[in-house]
Design a protein around this motif. Structure first.
Motif, short mmCIF file in Angstrom:
data_model
loop_
_atom_site.label_atom_id
_atom_site.label_comp_id
_atom_site.label_asym_id
_atom_site.label_seq_id
_atom_site.Cartn_x
_atom_site.Cartn_y
_atom_site.Cartn_z
N VAL A 84 0.85 -1.19 0.00
CA VAL A 84 0.00 0.00 0.00
C VAL A 84 0.88 1.24 0.00
CG1 VAL A 84 -1.66 1.34 1.35
CG2 VAL A 84 -1.92 -1.13 1.18
N LEU A 85 0.55 2.19 -0.86
CA LEU A 85 1.20 3.50 -0.84
C LEU A 85 0.14 4.57 -0.57
CD1 LEU A 85 3.67 3.67 -3.90
CD2 LEU A 85 4.26 3.61 -1.47
N TYR A 86 0.38 5.36 0.46
CA TYR A 86 -0.46 6.52 0.74
C TYR A 86 0.16 7.71 0.02
CZ TYR A 86 -2.33 3.69 4.61
OH TYR A 86 -2.91 2.72 5.38
N VAL A 87 -0.65 8.51 -0.64
CA VAL A 87 -0.13 9.60 -1.47
C VAL A 87 -0.92 10.88 -1.20
CG1 VAL A 87 0.33 10.40 -3.82
CG2 VAL A 87 0.48 7.95 -3.29
N LYS A 88 -0.19 11.96 -0.88
CA LYS A 88 -0.76 13.30 -0.86
C LYS A 88 -0.13 14.06 -2.02
CE LYS A 88 -1.62 15.71 2.81
NZ LYS A 88 -1.46 16.48 4.08
N GLY A 89 -0.96 14.55 -2.91
CA GLY A 89 -0.45 15.12 -4.15
C GLY A 89 -0.79 14.18 -5.28
N GLU A 90 0.16 14.00 -6.18
CA GLU A 90 -0.12 13.15 -7.34
C GLU A 90 1.16 12.50 -7.86
OE1 GLU A 90 -2.28 13.46 -11.75
OE2 GLU A 90 -1.67 15.28 -10.67
N LEU A 91 1.07 11.19 -8.11
CA LEU A 91 2.12 10.48 -8.83
C LEU A 91 1.73 10.45 -10.30
CD1 LEU A 91 2.74 7.45 -6.43
CD2 LEU A 91 4.16 9.49 -6.68
N THR A 92 2.69 10.71 -11.18
CA THR A 92 2.41 10.73 -12.61
C THR A 92 3.33 9.75 -13.34
OG1 THR A 92 4.04 12.42 -13.19
CG2 THR A 92 1.89 13.19 -12.38
N PRO A 93 2.96 9.33 -14.55
CA PRO A 93 3.85 8.46 -15.33
C PRO A 93 5.22 9.08 -15.57
CG PRO A 93 1.64 8.49 -16.29
CD PRO A 93 1.65 9.54 -15.22
N GLU A 94 5.27 10.41 -15.66
CA GLU A 94 6.55 11.10 -15.90
C GLU A 94 7.53 10.91 -14.74
OE1 GLU A 94 3.60 12.33 -18.57
OE2 GLU A 94 3.52 12.52 -16.38
N ASP A 95 7.02 10.54 -13.57
CA ASP A 95 7.90 10.34 -12.42
C ASP A 95 8.79 9.11 -12.59
OD1 ASP A 95 6.93 12.57 -11.08
OD2 ASP A 95 5.29 11.43 -10.18
N ALA A 96 8.54 8.30 -13.62
CA ALA A 96 9.44 7.18 -13.92
C ALA A 96 10.83 7.68 -14.26
CB ALA A 96 8.88 6.32 -15.05
N ARG A 143 14.28 1.93 1.01
CA ARG A 143 14.16 1.07 -0.18
C ARG A 143 13.16 1.66 -1.17
NH1 ARG A 143 9.85 -0.68 2.60
NH2 ARG A 143 8.31 -2.04 1.60
N ILE A 144 12.21 2.46 -0.66
CA ILE A 144 11.25 3.11 -1.55
C ILE A 144 11.91 4.28 -2.27
CG2 ILE A 144 9.01 4.28 -1.68
CD1 ILE A 144 8.15 2.78 0.81
N ILE A 145 12.74 5.04 -1.55
CA ILE A 145 13.45 6.16 -2.17
C ILE A 145 14.26 5.66 -3.36
CG2 ILE A 145 15.25 7.89 -1.83
CD1 ILE A 145 14.35 8.14 1.07
N SER A 146 15.05 4.63 -3.15
CA SER A 146 15.87 4.10 -4.25
C SER A 146 15.02 3.37 -5.28
CB SER A 146 16.96 3.18 -3.71
OG SER A 146 16.40 2.11 -2.96
N GLY A 147 13.98 2.68 -4.80
CA GLY A 147 13.16 1.87 -5.71
C GLY A 147 12.34 2.67 -6.69
N LEU A 148 12.01 3.90 -6.35
CA LEU A 148 11.21 4.74 -7.25
C LEU A 148 12.02 5.28 -8.43
CD1 LEU A 148 9.17 6.87 -4.68
CD2 LEU A 148 8.18 5.38 -6.42
N THR A 149 13.36 5.19 -8.35
CA THR A 149 14.20 5.99 -9.23
C THR A 149 15.12 5.17 -10.13
OG1 THR A 149 15.96 6.19 -7.59
CG2 THR A 149 14.20 7.81 -7.48
N LEU A 150 15.71 5.89 -11.09
CA LEU A 150 16.71 5.29 -11.97
C LEU A 150 18.07 5.19 -11.30
CD1 LEU A 150 15.76 7.42 -15.10
CD2 LEU A 150 15.34 4.96 -14.86
N GLY A 151 18.31 6.05 -10.33
CA GLY A 151 19.59 6.05 -9.64
C GLY A 151 19.54 6.93 -8.41
N THR A 152 20.52 6.72 -7.53
CA THR A 152 20.60 7.46 -6.27
C THR A 152 21.93 8.20 -6.18
OG1 THR A 152 19.14 5.98 -5.04
CG2 THR A 152 20.74 7.21 -3.75
N VAL A 153 21.86 9.48 -5.81
CA VAL A 153 23.04 10.30 -5.61
C VAL A 153 23.21 10.54 -4.11
CG1 VAL A 153 24.21 12.47 -6.12
CG2 VAL A 153 22.62 11.49 -7.79
#
Length: 403
Positions: free
Chosen positions: A102-114, A219-229
């Motif tokens: 389950v992910l709780y979201v305030k705001g909006e997740l969009t396809p562009e966030d990939a 794990r969610i921070i890294s998992g949402l993204t293409l890479g981590t800095v």
């Protein structure tokens, strides 16, 4: 309007000890989570893939608080709920070993966030690290990528601000439920992120921030993204956990070199020695992304990166030309002496510790000596005062009144 299946998944998420594997078994056996929650004890005990302890949890359903209250909080705070089985669930996150159900979201997740990059680092960041984080996130957002971070003080806060001030999108992954803003001093930032991105959490709405929540959040921070800095981190920083998880998830890992005499550079330099890609400019990062991603990256704008706004207890400036990340020499620190009378709703312990904080600030060891209270108790009470927004933690375990 939440579906019955979504409500059932939220209900399971309220039961501590029930995780992804259990949910998958229940859906395999019963066809839906809704039907699984209606199962009688004998049906559950016949499932060999469930341990006796998990069966007892499913039979007795010891929730953190009633599902009715959770649904009220979701409605009150205007949250969306996205489950692992929804089409809107982030594609990259679905690929990791243990995606949140389950992910709780305030705001909006969009396809562009990939197209996103995460920036993480020390809560007690120096002026150097905050400037680099702000500048890099600003430039990433200018190129049309979403900036993801963990909403903590220091590097995370600067990353979110940089993306917002570039007019881009940013996602904050929280270590608490979305009815809580932590740190409380970031409440205005939370509103801006909600308007231009999303606040995200896997934790039920009223869950308070606890130390054990944050490694799980990473794990969610890294998992949402293409890479981590990793911008600035000591050898014990939680940012290194995020970097390790990114590598395990087959995502890129980047690190910004730091000041050689700073303990907050030890972690980033170790990452570079271990194979993380060294970042001097935003182009160093972009050039490591796959070709299909680069083809969607926007061309850089000609407008320079503006000066980073003054952050608490610091004055800062950023070079305005070129794409280099290394900031100009820091301007002298500007101490902000803020003192406020104790609010009327403090407990006796909270008032004692609040009164022990001197102007402009006091170290936690000084507070312990002044109050003669155990350090664990002082730390716990300081956290509650932070949540109430009446105390702010500064770098170096210093605390100041007000925000």
């Amino acid at each position: 309007m939440l579906s019955n299946e979504t409500i059932s998944l939220i209900h399971l998420n309220l039961i501590q000890g029930v995780g992804l594997k259990t949910v998958q078994v229940l859906r395999d056996v019963f066809g839906s989570t809704e039907r699984a929650l209606q199962a009688v004890p004998d049906e559950l005990r016949k499932i060999n893939r469930l341990s006796p302890a998990v069966c007892d949890l499913l039979i007795h359903k010891p929730v953190l608080y009633p599902i009715e209250r959770e649904l009220e909080l979701i409605h009150k705070y205007g949250c969306q709920v996205v489950t692992l089985y929804d089409a809107a669930y982030p594609h990259h996150l679905k690929e990791i070993d243990t995606p949140p159900v389950v992910l709780y979201v305030k705001g909006e997740l969009t396809p562009e966030d990939a197209l996103s990059i995460s920036l993480v680092g020390s809560r007690n960041a120096k002026d150097y690290g905050r400037k680099v984080s702000y500048r890099l996130s600003y430039q990433i957002a200018q190129r049309g990528l979403t900036v993801v971070s963990g909403f903590a003080k220091g590097i995370d806060t600067s990353a979110h601000r940089g993306a917002l001030e570039a007019g881009g999108r940013t996602i904050a992954v929280m270590g608490n439920g979305l009815s809580v803003v932590y740190p409380a001093t970031n409440s205005n930032l939370a509103e801006k992120i909600e308007a231009s991105g999303a606040l995200v959490s896997e934790f039920p709405m009223a869950v308070r921030p606890k130390p054990r929540n944050f490694p799980r959040r990473n794990r969610i921070i890294s998992g949402l993204t293409l890479g981590t800095v990793v911008v600035e981190a000591s050898n014990r920083s939680g940012a290194l956990i995020t970097a390790r998880l990114a590598a395990e998830q087959n995502r890129e890992v980047f690190a910004v070199p730091g000041e050689i005499f700073s303990a907050l550079s030890a972690g980033t330099h170790k990452l570079i020695n271990d194979g993380a890609k060294l970042i001097n400019t935003v182009d160093d990062l972009l050039n490591e992304l796959p070709p299909h991603v680069l083809s969607r990256v926007q061309s850089p704008t000609s407008s320079p990166v503006p000066d980073m706004e003054t952050v608490p207890a610091q004055a800062s400036s950023v070079e305005k030309s070129g794409t280099e990340l290394v900031p100009s020499q820091p301007s002298p620190n500007v101490q902000q002496s803020v003192s406020t009378p104790p609010p009327p709703d403090l407990t006796p312990d909270e008032k004692t510790i609040f009164d022990a904080i001197e102007v402009p600030s006091s170290h936690i060891d000084t507070i312990v000596r002044t109050t003669q209270l155990p350090i664990n108790q002082v730390s716990s009470v300081l956290l509650m005062l932070e949540l109430k927004g009446v105390v702010q933690q500064l770098p170096g375990k210093q605390f100041t009144k007000g925000n």
